[in-house]
Motif scaffolding. Structure first.
Motif, PDB file in Angstrom:
ATOM      1  N   LEU A  52       0.816  -1.211   0.000  1.00 37.36           N
ATOM      2  CA  LEU A  52       0.000   0.000   0.000  1.00 37.36           C
ATOM      3  C   LEU A  52       0.852   1.265   0.000  1.00 37.36           C
ATOM      4  O   LEU A  52       0.568   2.225  -0.721  1.00 37.36           O
ATOM      5  N   ILE A  53       1.919   1.280   0.787  1.00 40.84           N
ATOM      6  CA  ILE A  53       2.685   2.513   0.994  1.00 40.84           C
ATOM      7  C   ILE A  53       3.838   2.667   0.004  1.00 40.84           C
ATOM      8  O   ILE A  53       4.079   3.767  -0.511  1.00 40.84           O
ATOM      9  N   PHE A  54       4.544   1.582  -0.305  1.00 40.16           N
ATOM     10  CA  PHE A  54       5.820   1.727  -1.012  1.00 40.16           C
ATOM     11  C   PHE A  54       5.933   1.007  -2.354  1.00 40.16           C
ATOM     12  O   PHE A  54       6.772   1.398  -3.178  1.00 40.16           O
ATOM     13  N   THR A  55       5.164  -0.030  -2.588  1.00 34.96           N
ATOM     14  CA  THR A  55       5.404  -0.833  -3.789  1.00 34.96           C
ATOM     15  C   THR A  55       5.216  -0.036  -5.076  1.00 34.96           C
ATOM     16  O   THR A  55       5.912  -0.257  -6.067  1.00 34.96           O
ATOM     17  N   TRP A  56       4.291   0.906  -5.083  1.00 37.27           N
ATOM     18  CA  TRP A  56       4.076   1.704  -6.285  1.00 37.27           C
ATOM     19  C   TRP A  56       5.342   2.476  -6.669  1.00 37.27           C
ATOM     20  O   TRP A  56       5.671   2.614  -7.851  1.00 37.27           O
ATOM     21  N   VAL A  61      10.510   2.839  -9.961  1.00 36.27           N
ATOM     22  CA  VAL A  61      11.966   2.791 -10.077  1.00 36.27           C
ATOM     23  C   VAL A  61      12.371   1.752 -11.117  1.00 36.27           C
ATOM     24  O   VAL A  61      13.213   2.006 -11.992  1.00 36.27           O
ATOM     25  N   ALA A  62      11.753   0.567 -11.033  1.00 33.48           N
ATOM     26  CA  ALA A  62      12.086  -0.507 -11.968  1.00 33.48           C
ATOM     27  C   ALA A  62      11.694  -0.160 -13.402  1.00 33.48           C
ATOM     28  O   ALA A  62      12.428  -0.455 -14.348  1.00 33.48           O
ATOM     29  N   ARG A  63      10.528   0.485 -13.563  1.00 31.32           N
ATOM     30  CA  ARG A  63      10.009   0.742 -14.915  1.00 31.32           C
ATOM     31  C   ARG A  63      10.700   1.910 -15.604  1.00 31.32           C
ATOM     32  O   ARG A  63      10.935   1.872 -16.817  1.00 31.32           O
ATOM     33  N   PHE A  64      11.055   2.960 -14.862  1.00 35.57           N
ATOM     34  CA  PHE A  64      11.501   4.194 -15.497  1.00 35.57           C
ATOM     35  C   PHE A  64      13.006   4.430 -15.423  1.00 35.57           C
ATOM     36  O   PHE A  64      13.498   5.433 -15.944  1.00 35.57           O
ATOM     37  N   HIS A  65      13.760   3.533 -14.769  1.00 36.39           N
ATOM     38  CA  HIS A  65      15.201   3.760 -14.675  1.00 36.39           C
ATOM     39  C   HIS A  65      15.860   3.745 -16.057  1.00 36.39           C
ATOM     40  O   HIS A  65      16.698   4.608 -16.364  1.00 36.39           O
ATOM     41  N   ILE A 206       4.011  11.302 -12.670  1.00 31.14           N
ATOM     42  CA  ILE A 206       4.061  10.230 -13.670  1.00 31.14           C
ATOM     43  C   ILE A 206       4.280   8.878 -12.986  1.00 31.14           C
ATOM     44  O   ILE A 206       3.637   7.878 -13.325  1.00 31.14           O
ATOM     45  N   TYR A 207       5.183   8.859 -12.018  1.00 32.66           N
ATOM     46  CA  TYR A 207       5.457   7.619 -11.297  1.00 32.66           C
ATOM     47  C   TYR A 207       4.222   7.139 -10.538  1.00 32.66           C
ATOM     48  O   TYR A 207       3.924   5.938 -10.489  1.00 32.66           O
ATOM     49  N   ALA A 208       3.509   8.078  -9.935  1.00 35.97           N
ATOM     50  CA  ALA A 208       2.312   7.705  -9.190  1.00 35.97           C
ATOM     51  C   ALA A 208       1.223   7.175 -10.127  1.00 35.97           C
ATOM     52  O   ALA A 208       0.540   6.185  -9.806  1.00 35.97           O
TER      53      ALA A 208
END
Length: 483
Positions: A52-56, A61-65, A206-208
């Protein structure tokens, strides 16, 4: 490259296996059934809170690095990520502390939840670095840190349980201390990579937009796998939760390790191929991985079901052993479907950033699982909960495959999967032919050896996922990536 990445992540998966099976074997013996049930409930709550708090943020990080690296925006990317983490940790951690304080819980449960909250905050901070290392292809650093965290957390947790009276809370105190030690080594490295970058609210938005639907999807997916424990506690009591969690942990943990292994190796390569070379290159990487998934995951799930009774006798403490063997085959099947869905078919949604659709599908699956559990647990007990999970995953998998192909057509390597299924059937026939032996550990060892040998020979003869070439390369001193 795929083979090199898989081998590079192998130490982490071996550590996961040791800790996963060791946790069941040790904790079910040193904790009473009620305390082990409390540990399972706190672990379930901790996992939900993390999602709920951090996985998003971790998903972003994984998708946009790769994109940030290609455009020269890595410092701004990381600085934005760490800034968002600070806000999330303050708000999320404060909310959890408030809930622990005000909820009418007994002191041992509050203590366990308190240490779990600390572990959550430290692990999430560590995870930003871990996702970055994976995305960069820095396999060695990722493996060293993750394997050390897993082993240290487990050993410290066992030591605290044995030397103090904090019970299940010792597990989470151990993981918190292990995460803190890893941050001592990794946080300065990550900070140097982000120093000088500017926090960008537009980037955070965008990340959110990408990550929050993933978190919502994973929340319902997690409820699909562990939500039944809260219903079991309500209907059957905490001791029954301990029995269910022990059987579930054996089956689900091994399969989860296998699929996480593939996800850790394949997802960064697929993203990089998609961003730099286009959809066809991403499909090529994904297709090879799907064939290998069948080669390894099909016999693993079947093998767990075949050796359920001796496996639980050897690894599970007597206080929670009674029902564990009965539910293990059901959970092995549900774990296989969950792994294929999460670590393969969900890629269709994440590559095309259609994470909202994925979240809606998993919401429906979790609600179906809830309804089935409410109907099945009073009628069939713990077996009913396992049956409900299998049915819910089956429906979710079929819908996910159909819907995902609207956005990104992933390869379906039917030939490799059919060959893996045939080899698995041959393996099952061989294991069934093994006579019962007087000692559970001997029975388990002989069945496992026969199953592995027969499957290995069958896989070689059928050349599943081009495994003959992998073996030739290994004998020649090459890595599988050079095949």
């Amino acid at each position: 490259m795929l083979g090199r990445h898989l081998l590079g992540y192998l130490p982490v998966q071996l550590s996961q296996a040791l800790v996963g099976f060791g946790s069941v074997a040790v904790f079910t013996r040193i904790l009473p059934a009620e305390s082990y049930g409390r540990y399972a409930l706190v672990l379930a709550a901790l996992s939900l809170a993390h999602i709920l708090i951090f996985t998003w943020l971790e998903a972003a990080v994984a998708r946009f690095h790769a994109r940030a690296e290609r455009r020269g925006h890595t410092r701004a990317h990381l600085m934005t990520v760490y800034s968002v983490y600070g806000v999330a940790a303050l708000l999320g951690g404060g909310a959890m502390v408030g809930l622990i304080h005000f909820l009418p819980l007994d002191l041992p449960l509050k203590t366990a939840l308190g240490f779990a909250t600390l572990s959550l905050l430290l692990r999430a901070l560590m995870q930003i670095g871990m996702e970055t290392h994976r995305a960069r292809g820095d396999v060695g650093r990722f493996s060293a840190l993750e394997a050390s965290y897993l082993m240290l957390g487990f050993m410290i947790g066992v030591g605290l349980i044995l030397t103090t009276d904090i019970g299940a809370a010792g597990v989470f105190a151990g993981t918190a201390l292990a995460a803190a030690l890893m941050l001592v080594f990794d946080l300065p490295v990550m900070w140097s990579r982000s120093r000088g970058g500017k926090r960008q609210p537009s980037r955070a938005r965008i990340y959110a937009a990408y990550g929050l639907p993933i978190s919502l999807s994973l929340i319902f997916e997690h409820l699909l796998s562990i939500g039944d424990r809260f219903l079991i506690a309500g209907f059957l009591g905490e001791s029954s939760v301990g029995m269910y969690a022990a059987g579930y942990g054996l089956a689900d943990r091994l399969l989860d390790i296998i699929f996480i292994w593939f996800g850790a190796a394949v997802w960064p390569l697929t993203i990089k191929a998609f961003e730099q070379e286009g959809p066809d290159a991403a499909r090529a990487v994904a297709g090879r991985a799907a064939g290998l998934m069948g080669l390894i995951a099909f016999p693993a799930a079947a093998g767990l079901a075949l050796v359920a009774e001796p496996l639980t006798t050897v690894l599970v403490g007597e206080s929670v052993r009674a029902e564990a063997a009965g539910i293990l085959p059901w959970i092995a099947l549900s774990g296989l479907m969950n792994g294929m869905m999460t670590y393969y078919f969900h890629e269709a949604f994440t590559l095309k950033r259609r994470t909202g659709v994925m979240a809606a599908l998993m919401t429906g699956a979790a609600l179906l699982n809830l309804a089935l559990n409410l109907a099945f647990i009073p009628l069939f007990g713990l077996i009913g909960a396992a049956m409900a999970t299998v049915l819910a995953y089956a429906v979710a998998l079929v819908i996910c495959v159909i819907m995902g192909r609207r956005y990104f057509v992933l390869p379906l390597p039917w030939a490799e999967w059919i060959k893996a299924g045939a080899a698995t059937a041959i393996m099952a026939a061989a294991v069934f032919s093994v006579p019962d032996l007087p000692f559970a550990w001997l029975d388990l060892g002989v069945q496992a050896f026969v199953g592995a040998a027969v499957y290995g020979i069958s896989a070689y003869l059928l050349n599943i996922a081009d495994c003959r070439q992998w073996l030739r390369d290994a004998r020649a001193g090459l890595t599988p990536a050079e095949a």
